[in-house]
Design a protein around this motif. Structure first.
Motif, mmCIF file in Angstrom:
data_model
loop_
_atom_site.group_PDB
_atom_site.id
_atom_site.type_symbol
_atom_site.label_atom_id
_atom_site.label_comp_id
_atom_site.label_asym_id
_atom_site.label_seq_id
_atom_site.Cartn_x
_atom_site.Cartn_y
_atom_site.Cartn_z
ATOM 1 N N ALA A 14 44.849 34.633 36.683
ATOM 2 C CA ALA A 14 45.964 35.534 36.428
ATOM 3 C C ALA A 14 47.273 34.833 36.711
ATOM 4 O O ALA A 14 48.222 34.919 35.929
ATOM 5 C CB ALA A 14 45.832 36.778 37.297
ATOM 6 N N ASN A 28 45.891 34.516 50.820
ATOM 7 C CA ASN A 28 44.570 35.129 50.884
ATOM 8 C C ASN A 28 43.600 34.353 51.759
ATOM 9 O O ASN A 28 42.550 34.871 52.135
ATOM 10 C CB ASN A 28 43.993 35.271 49.477
ATOM 11 N N ASN A 30 42.558 42.195 37.378
ATOM 12 C CA ASN A 30 42.700 41.260 38.501
ATOM 13 C C ASN A 30 44.097 41.251 39.078
ATOM 14 O O ASN A 30 44.751 40.229 39.129
ATOM 15 C CB ASN A 30 42.281 39.855 38.085
ATOM 16 N N PRO A 31 44.590 42.434 39.531
ATOM 17 C CA PRO A 31 45.901 42.401 40.189
ATOM 18 C C PRO A 31 45.801 41.592 41.485
ATOM 19 O O PRO A 31 44.739 41.530 42.090
ATOM 20 C CB PRO A 31 46.196 43.869 40.484
ATOM 21 N N PHE A 32 46.918 40.983 41.865
ATOM 22 C CA PHE A 32 46.940 40.242 43.132
ATOM 23 C C PHE A 32 46.902 41.230 44.287
ATOM 24 O O PHE A 32 47.402 42.349 44.159
ATOM 25 C CB PHE A 32 48.208 39.399 43.245
ATOM 26 N N PRO A 33 46.327 40.838 45.418
ATOM 27 C CA PRO A 33 46.313 41.744 46.568
ATOM 28 C C PRO A 33 47.679 41.831 47.227
ATOM 29 O O PRO A 33 47.852 41.463 48.375
ATOM 30 C CB PRO A 33 45.277 41.123 47.497
ATOM 31 N N MET A 34 48.657 42.285 46.456
ATOM 32 C CA MET A 34 49.995 42.504 47.026
ATOM 33 C C MET A 34 50.513 43.832 46.461
ATOM 34 O O MET A 34 49.773 44.534 45.777
ATOM 35 C CB MET A 34 50.912 41.323 46.710
ATOM 36 N N LYS A 82 36.352 43.701 47.061
ATOM 37 C CA LYS A 82 37.356 44.187 46.129
ATOM 38 C C LYS A 82 37.625 43.141 45.064
ATOM 39 O O LYS A 82 37.835 43.437 43.948
ATOM 40 C CB LYS A 82 38.641 44.492 46.873
ATOM 41 N N GLY A 140 39.632 35.183 39.468
ATOM 42 C CA GLY A 140 40.577 35.993 38.706
ATOM 43 C C GLY A 140 42.013 35.825 39.168
ATOM 44 O O GLY A 140 42.935 35.845 38.359
ATOM 45 N N TYR A 141 42.212 35.650 40.473
ATOM 46 C CA TYR A 141 43.570 35.491 40.991
ATOM 47 C C TYR A 141 44.204 34.212 40.445
ATOM 48 O O TYR A 141 45.357 34.196 40.044
ATOM 49 C CB TYR A 141 43.574 35.426 42.528
ATOM 50 N N VAL A 166 49.526 32.742 46.010
ATOM 51 C CA VAL A 166 48.319 33.562 45.876
ATOM 52 C C VAL A 166 47.162 33.043 46.735
ATOM 53 O O VAL A 166 46.544 33.801 47.480
ATOM 54 C CB VAL A 166 47.875 33.637 44.395
ATOM 55 N N LEU A 169 45.600 46.974 44.967
ATOM 56 C CA LEU A 169 44.146 47.139 44.967
ATOM 57 C C LEU A 169 43.751 48.596 45.220
ATOM 58 O O LEU A 169 42.597 48.958 45.048
ATOM 59 C CB LEU A 169 43.507 46.232 46.026
#
Lengths: 398, 249
Positions: free
Chosen positions: A286, A305, B93-97, A398, A282-283, A301, B144
């Motif tokens: 997106a 991560n 699906n937001p970015f983990p930021m 998550k 998804g990242y 991104v 998140l």
């Protein structure tokens, strides 16, 4: 019938698992029992080579000193006012150690025969040899390996000390520790960028073709090659390369770092690739759907991560470098050094153990002490790896 | 009425699999168009053709013409196309930021540097996605930490920040609870004033509630495409009728 079968298989399970655990624990107990007494801050911070002084008396007359309270294996020299004790130095040799010096003892003002400077001995110095003359003018000797009792009594029958050899320190692992740290740093500087970029290529850019699968298989295979073969590669390719470029002669930390980089690349590539794989699709979608280019997606991104995974690779690598010995015997050398230079031979901690054990009198105590240090470092790294993996997994959910 | 997209005789293959069969219709400007149909019928696939997300699948092969205004999408640079055609995915699906960085991601990738400008754009986009009031005190917090519905509205805000002409939504509410779904539907009703919206949904009530036009897909074919009212009130095709009345096998 089924009951007996279950019972039998249970018995075997318990038997073999307890066997394995007992063996592992006995190894740990062996190392700790032998090494714990030698493990000290002094071992970690002092030089390997002792400082030796050749001394003579400064003409100060010896007198009669009063004996302090002695323990069982200590001996007092009444004429010189020193307490001598049988002990072993960090290298494992039997030596005579000074444990007490009276206030007016001539040993506090001796003259260094080579520099003519005044040296005062201190508690902790070892005496390896004394040459004295007795009342009728004959020379008599007392050697360190003769024991403290013999040396003390010989000193009391003598008239004057003409010559003595005393030494201080020695047997420490400071040099090897520093060279291990240099090796870790240099290896990571070389292998981390290559490994991470290779993993990014394999996971993000490489076409899903047979050729790439073959490369992946080869990376797996390289991870299984015994490290001594990499040592040979290091000896044949990297040592001459370093000799020509940075002016080393024979093995060096630089050639060792190149060899270790080769050994570590598969681990780094694999670990990083695993980290990249678990990043949710998804990242990527997106990011691309927002009009980011592929490079932007990877930089902004994907890589941030993957950092926990890359960190895991770093920690695994450090553990591997600390534990590696076979490849480094060729590439870095086995000569224990106190001053460490990147383009010179030295030893890492693991090879230090090898050096200690391959000499004429193997030094099990110090080797075990170094093993404890290595074990502690590896254990700490493992705990850190576990904590980071835990965090990584949480992110995945998550 | 202007058409944003016009699809002409499109066939799409994943390897050997024939996913879209001779699909043709037009998507009108500033209207909500819904794609309905059973799973695996090619709705999402067609949606992903509009911003060329199918390019990422190596085995995908498209025949026929899809025009964005008067240019074929295959001729437009995918990066340019995706800045004009935004997309919201099924799973939030937001970015983990941080929330702020999430919304600012797209514009920053396009090279926007001015802090004031970015700040205004982020606030404006969050307001348009009716999320600003809920998050204005914690823009620096990790995205998140938001609830599923908030995350999806954040994804819509992130999409709006690119100032697109079209927003594609791939089952945007299927992972959300009814209240969050209602909020998104209300949002879509507001957004259609400004944007063309194409939405894929499994929920026929949702399609009838929010869309102006509906396309019914089955096994890779468009069975029927007409205004939502006429499709649901008097479907012309027997299959459409069976599906919307729930009699479909």
């Amino acid at each position: 019938m089924r009951k007996t079968k279950d019972l039998l298989s249970n018995i075997f399970t318990y038997l073999f698992s307890s066997f394995g655990i007992i063996i592992l624990f006995s190894i740990l107990i062996f190392i700790f029992r032998n090494g714990l007494s030698s493990l000290s801050w002094k071992l970690i911070t002092s030089d390997y080579y002792e400082t030796t002084y050749t001394l003579k008396t400064a003409g100060k007359e010896e007198g009669t000193f009063t004996c302090p309270t002695l323990t069982a294996d200590e001996y007092f020299s009444y004429r010189y006012g020193v307490v001598l004790k049988d002990s072993t130095n960090l290298v494992g040799e039997e030596v005579v150690e000074i444990t007490y010096i009276a206030e007016d003892s001539p040993f506090l003002s001796l003259i260094n025969t080579s520099s003519e400077e005044i040296v005062s001995l201190e508690c902790g110095f070892n005496i390896s040899k004394i040459v004295m003359s007795n009342d009728i003018g004959d020379y008599i000797y007392a050697l360190g390996r003769g024991g403290a009792s013999n040396m003390a009594s010989t000193m009391d029958t003598s008239n004057i000390i003409t010559d003595m050899v005393a030494s201080e320190g020695g047997g420490g692992i400071r040099g090897s520790l520093i060279s291990t740290l240099y090796l870790i740093l240099l290896t990571l500087i070389i292998s981390l960028p290559i490994g991470v970029l290779a993993a990014i290529y394999l996971n993000e850019y490489a076409p899903k073709k047979r050729f790439i699968e073959i490369i992946r298989g080869m990376i797996d295979m390289v991870a299984g090659i015994p490290s001594i073969i990499f040592g040979l590669v290091g000896a044949i390719i990297f040592i001459p390369f370093c000799n020509n470029t940075i002016g080393s002669s024979g093995g060096s930390i630089a050639s060792g770092a190149l060899t270790m980089s080769l050994i570590l690349l598969p681990t780094i590539i694999k670990t990083t690739e695993e980290a990249l794989k678990v990043i949710p699709k998804g990242y990527r979608d997106a990011s691309l759907a927002l009009g980011a280019s592929k490079t932007q997606t990877i930089n902004k991104v994907i890589l941030p991560n993957a950092i926990p995974g890359i960190l895991t690779a770093v920690l695994l690598s450090i553990g591997r470098i600390i534990g590696e010995s076979a490849a480094l015997i060729y590439a870095v050398g086995v000569a224990i050094k106190d001053t460490i230079k990147i383009n010179e031979k030295s030893t890492t901690l693991a090879v230090h153990i090898w050096s200690l054990m391959s000499g004429e009198n193997p030094n099990i105590a110090t080797s075990c002490a170094i093993s404890i240090i290595i074990l502690l470092v590896v254990f700490t790294l493992n705990v850190i790896v576990k904590l980071i993996s835990k965090k990584l997994n949480k992110m995945e959910v998550k | 009425m202007n058409n944003v997209f016009s699809v002409k005789n499109v066939d799409l293959f994943y390897g050997e699999k024939h996913v879209l069969k001779n699909v043709s219709f037009d998507i009108p400007e500033k209207q909500v168009t819904a794609f309905i149909g059973p799973s695996g019928c090619g709705k999402s696939t067609l949606l992903r053709c509009f911003n060329r997300m199918n390019d990422l699948i190596p085995s995908c092969n498209i025949k026929g013409e899809i025009h964005f205004h008067d240019r074929s999408v295959q001729e437009i640079n995918p990066i340019e196309l995706r800045t004009r055609v935004g997309m919201v995915f099924q799973n939030p699906n937001p970015f983990p930021m941080s929330i702020f960085d999430n919304v600012a991601y797209g514009p920053r990738c396009q090279g926007m540097k001015n802090k004031k400008e970015i700040n205004d754009l982020v606030v404006d986009s969050l307001k348009k996605a009716s999320l600003y009031e809920e998050v204005k005190d914690r823009l620096k917090d990790n995205a998140l930490g938001l609830s599923g519905g908030q995350q999806q509205r954040l994804c819509i805000a992130r999409c709006i920040a690119m100032k697109p002409e079209v927003i594609l939504m791939d089952e945007p509410t299927s992972a959300l609870d009814p209240i969050a779904t209602l909020k998104i539907e209300e949002l879509i009703n507001v957004l259609k004033e400004e944007y063309t919206i194409v939405i894929v949904t499994h929920n026929m009530q949702q399609a009838s509630r929010i869309s102006d036009y509906t396309a019914f897909f089955m096994l890779g074919e468009v069975i029927e495409f007409s205004s939502t009212i006429s499709l649901f009130k008097n479907p012309k095709n027997k299959k459409t009728e069976d599906y919307i009345t729930g009699r479909f096998g």
